[in-house]
Design a protein around this motif. Structure first.
Motif, PDB file in Angstrom:
ATOM      1  N   ASN A   1     -25.491 -12.408  22.365  1.00 14.43           N
ATOM      2  CA  ASN A   1     -25.044 -12.895  20.746  1.00 14.43           C
ATOM      3  C   ASN A   1     -24.920 -12.457  19.980  1.00 14.43           C
ATOM      4  N   GLN A   2     -25.966 -11.392  19.607  1.00 13.74           N
ATOM      5  CA  GLN A   2     -26.029 -10.876  18.637  1.00 13.74           C
ATOM      6  C   GLN A   2     -24.785 -10.220  17.669  1.00 13.74           C
ATOM      7  N   LEU A   3     -24.233  -9.712  19.072  1.00 10.11           N
ATOM      8  CA  LEU A   3     -22.520  -9.150  19.108  1.00 10.11           C
ATOM      9  C   LEU A   3     -21.787 -10.224  18.562  1.00 10.11           C
ATOM     10  N   ARG A   4     -22.013 -10.823  19.166  1.00  8.43           N
ATOM     11  CA  ARG A   4     -20.214 -11.787  18.912  1.00  8.43           C
ATOM     12  C   ARG A   4     -20.909 -13.172  17.499  1.00  8.43           C
ATOM     13  N   ILE A   5     -22.068 -13.064  17.081  1.00  9.73           N
ATOM     14  CA  ILE A   5     -22.209 -13.474  15.673  1.00  9.73           C
ATOM     15  C   ILE A   5     -22.135 -12.493  14.863  1.00  9.73           C
ATOM     16  N   GLY A   6     -21.946 -11.178  15.487  1.00 10.23           N
ATOM     17  CA  GLY A   6     -21.834 -10.362  14.302  1.00 10.23           C
ATOM     18  C   GLY A   6     -20.421 -10.276  14.316  1.00 10.23           C
ATOM     19  N   LYS A   7     -19.784  -9.991  15.472  1.00  9.88           N
ATOM     20  CA  LYS A   7     -17.964 -10.033  15.139  1.00  9.88           C
ATOM     21  C   LYS A   7     -17.498 -11.404  14.260  1.00  9.88           C
TER      22      LYS A   7
END
Length: 289
Positions: free
Chosen positions: A231-237
């Motif tokens: 989720n952190q990666l998805r929100i970062g993107k």
């Protein structure tokens, strides 16, 4: 985006690496490495991604990163084709840690280096003072450059305006080679597929672990659960798309792997403290100096 493990080569006759690079833009290159890294970016404005931290930067920007902390900057070509400048010091963790432990004069750096696990951004005054130190390094011999590095570390450790960036830490202890290989394999697969539907069963099968073992293994080494990490990666993107495009928020939700807009909004607010729409409205075009 796959996180690449970077390799650094010490500068001639030095225990650490120093470089000055002039660029027209900075491509997004999510990576990590076992060294401490001090990075000063000038004449540039864009976004920086450090661990789970994503923010706009502008003007002069100075940060220090701990070992194995994933990071990247992103900056489009500047108006008028002005070159941006990046100064980088990469310092082997074992060398610097031993230096601090063996020299009482450097004990002030001990807790400071622990804080670098999450990345540290420095205030305006310290950042401007660092510019002259980096410029002097360009012309310095190895001994002079070493003394300038100590002066730079002293400047940073005493900066009361410094703030930590990532909300979580990544393991900066040197793991065994087999553990590194397994963790890298799982993380690299996540980076390549995080906008898709991922399961713990699939990830566990990559490294021949049970799902329960993988969950414990992953949390112990990254301080994230697997779902939190994804989720952190998805929100970062999503932050990057909100910053750099006018794409509709519903489309960004789909592109980042969320199954519905309500889930996207909820996760985004949980991590960034604002809805995607509020986050986009807060952004301003970066100023170039």
């Amino acid at each position: 985006m796959k996180a690449m493990c970077g390799k650094s080569i010490p500068s001639d006759s030095c225990s650490w690496r120093f470089a000055k690079v002039d660029l027209s833009s900075i491509e997004f290159n999510w990576h990590y490495h076992p060294e401490y890294e001090i990075c000063l970016t000038l004449n540039s404005g864009g976004s920086k991604h450090i661990g789970d931290h994503v923010s706009q930067y502008e003007r002069a920007d100075l940060v220090i990163l701990g070992p194995y902390l994933p990071h990247s900057w992103f900056c489009k070509p500047t108006k008028g084709n002005h070159e941006l400048t990046v100064y980088v010091a990469q310092i082997p963790s074992q060398w610097l840690n031993e230096l601090v432990q063996k020299n009482p004069e450097l004990s002030i750096l001990d807790s400071f280096l622990q804080r670098t696990k999450r990345g540290i951004e420095f205030g305006r005054a310290a950042t401007l003072k660092s510019i002259n130190l980096f410029k002097a390094m360009c012309q310095a011999d190895p001994l002079e450059r070493y003394l300038l590095l100590i002066e730079l570390l002293n400047l940073m450790v005493k900066d009361k305006s410094a703030k930590q960036l990532s909300t979580s830490t990544f393991d900066n202890k040197t793991p065994q080679n087999t553990a590194i290989a397994k963790l890298d394999k799982v993380i690299n697969y996540i980076y390549e597929h995080y906008t898709e539907q991922l399961t713990a069963e699939k990830l566990a099968s990559l490294v021949h672990m049970s799902t329960n073992h993988l969950h414990r293994f992953f949390k112990q080494r990254t301080e994230y659960t697997i779902n939190q990490f994804i989720n952190q990666l998805r929100i970062g993107k999503a932050c990057k798309l909100l910053i750099d495009s006018d794409t509709q928020i519903s489309a960004i939700s789909d592109q980042c792997g969320f199954n519905n807009i309500s889930n996207f909004n909820r996760r985004f607010r949980m991590i960034k403290g604002a809805t995607p729409k509020e986050y986009r409205n807060m952004l301003k075009a970066p100023a170039i100096i």
